[in-house]
Design an enzyme around this catalytic site. Structure first.
Site, short mmCIF file in Angstrom:
data_model
loop_
_atom_site.label_atom_id
_atom_site.label_comp_id
_atom_site.label_asym_id
_atom_site.label_seq_id
_atom_site.Cartn_x
_atom_site.Cartn_y
_atom_site.Cartn_z
CE1 TYR A 60 -3.07 -3.00 0.33
CE2 TYR A 60 -3.34 -2.54 2.67
CZ TYR A 60 -3.63 -3.31 1.56
OH TYR A 60 -4.49 -4.37 1.68
CG HIS A 129 -1.22 -8.73 0.10
ND1 HIS A 129 -0.88 -7.40 0.11
CD2 HIS A 129 -2.55 -8.75 -0.11
CE1 HIS A 129 -1.97 -6.65 -0.07
NE2 HIS A 129 -2.98 -7.45 -0.22
CB SER A 208 -14.03 -5.54 -0.18
OG SER A 208 -12.86 -4.92 -0.62
N PRO A 209 -16.04 -5.67 3.00
CG PRO A 209 -16.27 -5.06 5.25
CD PRO A 209 -15.26 -5.14 4.14
CG LEU A 210 -19.13 -1.61 3.96
CD1 LEU A 210 -18.78 -0.21 4.43
CD2 LEU A 210 -20.55 -1.96 4.35
N GLY A 211 -18.61 -4.25 -0.21
CA GLY A 211 -18.59 -4.34 -1.67
C GLY A 211 -17.79 -3.23 -2.31
CG PHE A 215 -23.56 -3.16 -0.15
CD1 PHE A 215 -24.84 -3.37 -0.62
CD2 PHE A 215 -22.59 -4.11 -0.44
CE1 PHE A 215 -25.17 -4.50 -1.35
CE2 PHE A 215 -22.90 -5.24 -1.17
CZ PHE A 215 -24.20 -5.44 -1.62
N GLY A 218 -23.91 3.07 -3.34
CA GLY A 218 -24.82 2.57 -4.35
C GLY A 218 -24.32 2.84 -5.76
#
Length: 344
Positions: A60, A129, A208-211, A215, A218
């Site tokens: 990163y 990784h 990336s649990p929120l896509g 999410f 949108g």
């Protein structure tokens, strides 16, 4: 300080906050690096809020995110956190081309480099990784085992590893956590990766649990991010797929309104409800978004809520690959047998 539930990650003794903080976007991939003082303040705010599991990687930046965290952990902060970093993906010829490397000499050099940048004596959780498909996983793990014995790392993790790689690695030294993409629009890991981790007593860290922000924002996500944000190129957000995928967002949003929470909180709560061996690590660069994410911990979902969400977000409900690069997924992470390395 707020009380955030603690969970045991894996079977070797690592305990972390039930939600972590993904730090990548502070320095890398989501457009220009964010102002250092603001990001250090955000890390401190997270820790004071009870989110103590911090996730970074040497790639990163490269390197700049680890340096940032090193500065944030000064002044007695280090003892309050569980620090995870990764090695194995590196850029060659600038930022353009990425190479995956699991060679033992590189493992050691990468670890020494991370320790120096983070300015710590020991890394709590050290992940491979991405898997080097040219090097038997036993060879890479052998060097990591030595680093554990030397006290430079406490626990070993894998990221985007297939079932056979997980099993072979775990046979060399216990794996504490497998990091994988898991969300309402990335559920392929449920078939065999998650059950294998549970069989072996390995914790699961969901990135990336929120896509990738879908999410949260949108269908308008691409309009809200900078032109050099890597998500501009994600297959699922391209026009040919987005029209279909926005229906998923709309249906999840309807349930969120009914539950009295945001779509992001509902999506994150769904990951939390997968079990106490799962720790999602949503990333953010804004305190207000962090404050919203932490509230997902108090969203309660009934079995009926879960069933409804999973019927909407079935495996075939999303169009487009989850990543631009096939080499970056567990489906292409098989390594050669150890005998091939020994023979050479």
């Amino acid at each position: 300080m707020a009380t955030v539930k603690r969970i045991k990650l894996g079977s070797q003794g690592l305990e972390v906050s039930a939600q972590g903080l993904g730090c990548m976007g502070m320095s890398f991939a989501f457009g220009p690096p964010k102002p250092e003082p603001e990001m250090i303040a955000l890390v401190h705010h997270a820790i004071n809020s009870g989110i103590t599991f911090l996730d970074t990687s040497d790639v990163y930046g490269p390197h700049t995110n680890e340096i940032l965290l090193g500065k944030a952990l000064k002044g007695g902060v280090r003892e309050r956190v569980e620090l995870a970093t990764k090695f194995g993906a590196r850029f060659v010829d600038g930022i353009g081309k990425m190479e995956i490397c699991g060679d033992p000499a590189y493992v050691r050099a990468a670890c020494e480099g991370s320790l120096k940048r983070l300015d710590v004596d020991c890394i709590d959780l050290y992940y491979i990784h991405r898997i080097d498909t040219r090097v038997p996983i036993e060879v890479t793990m052998g060097e990591l085992k030595k680093l554990v014995e030397e006290g430079k790392i406490k626990y070993i993790g894998l990221s985007e590893a297939c079932v056979s790689t997980i099993r072979r690695a775990h046979a060399v030294h216990p794996i504490t956590a497998v990091q994988l993409e898991w969300s309402l629009w990335s559920r392929d890991v449920e078939e065999d990766i998650v059950p294998t981790c549970r069989e072996l007593g390995i914790g699961i860290v969901a990135y990336s649990p929120l896509g990738r922000g879908f999410f949260s924002s949108g269908p308008k996500l691409l309009q809200n991010i900078s032109k050099d944000d890597y998500r501009q190129n994600l297959p699922r957000l391209q026009p040919e797929n987005l029209e279909h995928n926005k229906k998923l967002f709309e249906r999840v949003n309807e349930i969120a309104e009914r539950k009295g929470c945001t779509t992001a909180q509902l999506a994150l709560a769904w990951v939390h409800h997968q079990g106490d061996d799962v720790c999602p690590i949503p990333g953010t660069t804004k305190v207000e978004n962090f404050n919203q994410n932490i509230k997902a911990l108090s969203v309660k979902l009934t079995p009926e809520d879960m069933a409804e969400l999973e019927s909407i977000a079935s495996a075939d409900s999303v169009k487009g690959d989850r990543d631009m690069y096939s080499h970056a997924t567990y489906k292409n992470s098989e390594t050669p047998p150890l005998s091939s390395w020994e023979a050479s």
